[in-house]
Write an enzyme that holds these catalytic residues in place. Structure first.
Site, PDB file in Angstrom:
ATOM      1  N   THR A  41      -0.368   1.448   6.932  1.00  0.00           N
ATOM      2  CA  THR A  41      -0.304   0.241   6.034  1.00  0.00           C
ATOM      3  C   THR A  41      -0.485  -0.677   7.048  1.00  0.00           C
ATOM      4  O   THR A  41       0.233  -0.978   8.152  1.00  0.00           O
ATOM      5  CB  THR A  41       0.956   0.363   5.303  1.00  0.00           C
ATOM      6  OG1 THR A  41       1.175  -0.881   4.537  1.00  0.00           O
ATOM      7  CG2 THR A  41       2.076   0.644   6.108  1.00  0.00           C
ATOM      8  N   GLY A  42      -0.852  -2.123   6.618  1.00  0.00           N
ATOM      9  CA  GLY A  42      -0.884  -3.443   7.193  1.00  0.00           C
ATOM     10  C   GLY A  42      -2.238  -4.033   6.969  1.00  0.00           C
ATOM     11  O   GLY A  42      -3.018  -3.580   6.140  1.00  0.00           O
ATOM     12  N   THR A  97       0.923  -1.158  -0.064  1.00  0.00           N
ATOM     13  CA  THR A  97      -0.175  -0.108   0.141  1.00  0.00           C
ATOM     14  C   THR A  97       1.170   1.373  -0.089  1.00  0.00           C
ATOM     15  O   THR A  97       2.119   1.039   0.388  1.00  0.00           O
ATOM     16  CB  THR A  97      -0.733  -0.113   1.110  1.00  0.00           C
ATOM     17  OG1 THR A  97      -1.630  -1.342   1.030  1.00  0.00           O
ATOM     18  CG2 THR A  97      -1.624   1.186   1.494  1.00  0.00           C
ATOM     19  N   VAL A 126     -13.365  -3.739   1.881  1.00  0.00           N
ATOM     20  CA  VAL A 126     -12.767  -2.503   2.000  1.00  0.00           C
ATOM     21  C   VAL A 126     -11.951  -2.572   3.235  1.00  0.00           C
ATOM     22  O   VAL A 126     -12.284  -2.844   4.331  1.00  0.00           O
ATOM     23  CB  VAL A 126     -14.004  -1.301   2.296  1.00  0.00           C
ATOM     24  CG1 VAL A 126     -13.249  -0.130   2.274  1.00  0.00           C
ATOM     25  CG2 VAL A 126     -14.724  -1.340   0.807  1.00  0.00           C
TER      26      VAL A 126
END
Ligand code: ASP
Length: 314
Positions: free
Chosen positions: A233-234, A182, A211
């Site tokens: 991110t993750g 990402t 989502v």
């Protein structure tokens, strides 16, 4: 002219040093550097933080090296389904899109939602229709196809559930760790305004319509001039459950934490729930914090002294 600074990420993961050839590693550093530079030049020329974060994220979206825009991971139906968001810390305006298949630069559409609609989040077909109405570039879904990503999906598609792109799946031919990430950017401009943007293809083999945190304001993206700008991110489900990006702003506002203390605390909470990931955060003085509880996070910054850094591993 006040201080200005910028930070970017290209995703957290479980990469270990040695996973890339020197050429591959160089390519990542160069792309991170190019994105940083694109944002920084805008800040240097008295441009806005919003312009800077969009410019940096667009470059990462256009690169197949990262899991956003071109090079996005595939969902359980073998499709690329993308999410993105942007937030302006000056006025707390925000825009986001979710589950889109045809918008070349999802971050550009997120910005249009913020600036040209009364809404914050548009999803699916509606977001794509809105993008077309705004004159944002629409592409055939095949534009996002990347062979290595496809093989990554194909090798794991019959496994139970979705795999976060940072997961370790060494299959016969495909090391899925090789491409993940990402992307996101946070910036402080010379007038003291903060902005954040995040863009992603989500997680490999995700359920259609899934989502993640990236387009959820307060989870994967947040900016408020009072405190900080954050991009995460993750494993998105954990970041949604913790409202991580907003949590950092709240820890700073209500508890007087520094950005580094707040960002570290937020990642600790993700770990306590069993989640993995990282984030980039910048405060309204230009202090940058980039904690992650994984072995790697593509990241970079240019700080208020103009010092530049790009890194991948811990
Ligand atoms: N946070 C993203 C999501 O859950 C994935 C990632 O950052 O790797 O959609």
């Amino acid at each position: 002219m006040g201080n200005y600074a910028i930070a970017i990420h290209g995703g957290a993961g479980r990469l270990m040093a040695g996973v890339f050839t020197p050429e591959q590693e160089k390519a990542y550093h160069e792309k991170l550097s190019e994105a940083l530079q694109a944002g920084y030049i805008i800040l240097t020329n008295s441009g806005t933080a919003v312009d800077a974060v969009e410019a940096a994220v667009r470059i990462l979206e256009d690169s197949p090296l990262f899991n956003a825009g071109k090079g996005s991971v595939f969902n359980c139906e073998g499709q690329n389904e993308m999410d993105a968001s942007i937030m302006n810390g000056k006025n707390l305006k925000a825009g986001a899109i979710a589950a889109v298949h045809t918008i070349r630069n999802p971050v550009a559409c997120a910005r249009a939602v913020m600036e040209k609609s009364p809404h914050v989040l548009l999803a699916g077909h509606g977001a794509e229709k809105f993008a077309a109405e705004c004159g944002i570039e629409i592409v055939d879904p095949s534009y996002f196809y990347d062979e290595e990503r496809y093989q990554q999906w194909f090798a794991t598609k019959d496994m139970e559930g979705a795999s976060w792109a940072g997961d370790t799946y060494i299959t016969n031919q495909v090391n899925t760790e090789k491409k993940l990430g990402t992307v996101g950017c946070v910036a402080l401009d010379s007038t003291g305004n903060l902005a954040a943007a995040t863009s992603t293809g989500g997680v490999n083999n995700k359920k259609f319509g899934r989502v993640g945190d990236s387009p959820i304001i307060g989870a994967g993206c947040y900016a408020d001039n009072k405190t900080c700008a954050v991009s995460c991110t993750g494993e998105g489900e954990y970041f949604i459950r913790q409202s991580t990006a907003y949590d950092i702003a709240a820890l700073m506002e209500y508890k007087g934490f520094t950005v580094a203390q707040a960002a570290t605390e937020a990642i600790k909470k993700i770990a306590q729930l069993g989640g993995e990931g990282g984030l980039i955060a910048i405060d309204n003085q230009g202090n940058i914090s980039v904690p992650f509880n994984t072995s790697s996070m593509f990241r970079g910054w240019i700080n208020t002294q103009g010092e530049k850094f790009t890194g991948i591993f811990r």
